[in-house]
Design a protein around this motif. Structure first.
Motif, PDB file in Angstrom:
ATOM      1  N   LEU A 138       0.837  -1.195   0.000  1.00 22.74           N
ATOM      2  CA  LEU A 138       0.000   0.000   0.000  1.00 22.74           C
ATOM      3  C   LEU A 138       0.873   1.247   0.000  1.00 22.74           C
ATOM      4  O   LEU A 138       1.715   1.433   0.880  1.00 22.74           O
ATOM      5  CB  LEU A 138      -0.931  -0.010   1.215  1.00 22.74           C
ATOM      6  N   SER A 139       0.684   2.087  -1.012  1.00 22.69           N
ATOM      7  CA  SER A 139       1.432   3.346  -1.111  1.00 22.69           C
ATOM      8  C   SER A 139       0.497   4.539  -0.910  1.00 22.69           C
ATOM      9  O   SER A 139       0.940   5.679  -0.911  1.00 22.69           O
ATOM     10  CB  SER A 139       2.136   3.441  -2.472  1.00 22.69           C
ATOM     11  N   ASP A 145      -2.158   7.221   0.886  1.00 23.96           N
ATOM     12  CA  ASP A 145      -2.172   7.945   2.159  1.00 23.96           C
ATOM     13  C   ASP A 145      -2.961   7.191   3.229  1.00 23.96           C
ATOM     14  O   ASP A 145      -2.790   7.446   4.420  1.00 23.96           O
ATOM     15  CB  ASP A 145      -2.750   9.349   1.972  1.00 23.96           C
ATOM     16  N   TRP A 146      -3.788   6.255   2.836  1.00 25.30           N
ATOM     17  CA  TRP A 146      -4.534   5.437   3.798  1.00 25.30           C
ATOM     18  C   TRP A 146      -3.598   4.628   4.697  1.00 25.30           C
ATOM     19  O   TRP A 146      -4.009   4.125   5.747  1.00 25.30           O
ATOM     20  CB  TRP A 146      -5.498   4.499   3.073  1.00 25.30           C
ATOM     21  N   ARG A 147      -2.339   4.477   4.336  1.00 27.06           N
ATOM     22  CA  ARG A 147      -1.395   3.697   5.139  1.00 27.06           C
ATOM     23  C   ARG A 147      -0.957   4.446   6.393  1.00 27.06           C
ATOM     24  O   ARG A 147      -0.495   3.840   7.364  1.00 27.06           O
ATOM     25  CB  ARG A 147      -0.162   3.326   4.307  1.00 27.06           C
ATOM     26  N   ARG A 148      -1.084   5.749   6.369  1.00 27.87           N
ATOM     27  CA  ARG A 148      -0.585   6.584   7.467  1.00 27.87           C
ATOM     28  C   ARG A 148      -1.364   6.328   8.766  1.00 27.87           C
ATOM     29  O   ARG A 148      -2.587   6.416   8.794  1.00 27.87           O
ATOM     30  CB  ARG A 148      -0.697   8.063   7.111  1.00 27.87           C
ATOM     31  N   GLY A 149      -0.612   6.023   9.811  1.00 31.32           N
ATOM     32  CA  GLY A 149      -1.218   5.859  11.128  1.00 31.32           C
ATOM     33  C   GLY A 149      -2.051   4.592  11.296  1.00 31.32           C
ATOM     34  O   GLY A 149      -2.825   4.489  12.248  1.00 31.32           O
ATOM     35  N   ARG A 150      -1.899   3.635  10.391  1.00 32.89           N
ATOM     36  CA  ARG A 150      -2.663   2.390  10.487  1.00 32.89           C
ATOM     37  C   ARG A 150      -1.705   1.201  10.502  1.00 32.89           C
ATOM     38  O   ARG A 150      -0.737   1.171   9.762  1.00 32.89           O
ATOM     39  CB  ARG A 150      -3.642   2.275   9.325  1.00 32.89           C
ATOM     40  N   ILE A 202       1.444  -7.256   1.640  1.00 30.59           N
ATOM     41  CA  ILE A 202       2.658  -7.649   2.351  1.00 30.59           C
ATOM     42  C   ILE A 202       3.321  -6.514   3.118  1.00 30.59           C
ATOM     43  O   ILE A 202       4.110  -6.759   4.026  1.00 30.59           O
ATOM     44  CB  ILE A 202       3.683  -8.303   1.407  1.00 30.59           C
ATOM     45  N   ASP A 203       2.993  -5.262   2.761  1.00 29.18           N
ATOM     46  CA  ASP A 203       3.690  -4.157   3.420  1.00 29.18           C
ATOM     47  C   ASP A 203       3.064  -2.828   3.008  1.00 29.18           C
ATOM     48  O   ASP A 203       2.123  -2.785   2.204  1.00 29.18           O
ATOM     49  CB  ASP A 203       5.171  -4.164   3.018  1.00 29.18           C
ATOM     50  N   VAL A 204       3.616  -1.760   3.560  1.00 29.42           N
ATOM     51  CA  VAL A 204       3.282  -0.392   3.163  1.00 29.42           C
ATOM     52  C   VAL A 204       4.595   0.316   2.849  1.00 29.42           C
ATOM     53  O   VAL A 204       5.653  -0.076   3.354  1.00 29.42           O
ATOM     54  CB  VAL A 204       2.517   0.375   4.265  1.00 29.42           C
ATOM     55  N   THR A 205       4.535   1.325   2.016  1.00 31.61           N
ATOM     56  CA  THR A 205       5.739   2.105   1.731  1.00 31.61           C
ATOM     57  C   THR A 205       6.049   3.019   2.910  1.00 31.61           C
ATOM     58  O   THR A 205       5.158   3.378   3.686  1.00 31.61           O
ATOM     59  CB  THR A 205       5.563   2.960   0.460  1.00 31.61           C
TER      60      THR A 205
END
Length: 158
Positions: A50-51, A53-58, A77-80
């Motif tokens: 996931l790249s 902005d939904w990745r932020r703080g989650r 598998i991951d987030v940037t």
């Protein structure tokens, strides 16, 4: 194994989409776009990073649950990393840390500029999201089907 860097807004939802409720990421993913993405990623035996902005703080596990609840079974598998730079720079940082070659990746996003990742970029229209043309373009990057060509005036054309 192919790694697909995934944005959400403009990819898994279209301009004007307004869910009945807003309790998490799953509510902001349109089911038909989720199904199209999931099928295409699984066709190439891909994994998601996931790249968005939904990745932020989650937490990663929460994001996995949200994608599964929205109908996306392809593995997340991951987030940037969040570097406060251009998205393509965050993707390159992720690849560099894992010794992942650019030929192993695809980037799905509705942004205009992916810098040196342009050859691995499947740009979606925020009006159409991850449509059939985007799915074909993703498959073509990994030799799975014909390349999606740009056809002026056709929804989803890039």
């Amino acid at each position: 194994m192919p790694v697909v860097f995934l944005d959400v807004d403009g990819v898994l939802n279209r301009v004007g989409y307004c869910p009945e409720r807003s309790e998490g990421l799953r509510d902001w993913i349109e089911p038909d776009l989720a199904q199209q993405l999931d099928r295409a990623v699984r066709d190439i035996d891909g994994q998601l990073v996931l790249s968005s902005d939904w990745r932020r703080g989650r937490e990663l596990e929460v994001l996995r649950e949200e994608l599964r609840a929205a109908g996306i079974e392809a593995p997340l598998i991951d987030v940037t990393p969040v570097l406060e730079t251009a998205r393509w720079q965050e993707i390159i940082a992720w690849c560099d840390a894992r010794h992942c070659s650019l030929g192993q990746i695809a980037v799905i996003d509705d942004r205009m500029d992916m810098g040196p990742l342009a050859q691995r970029f499947v740009r979606t229209s925020p009006l159409c999201g991850f449509d059939a043309a985007a799915a074909a373009a993703l498959r073509a990057l990994f030799g799975e089907g014909p390349d999606a060509s740009c056809v002026p005036g056709v929804p989803g054309a890039r």
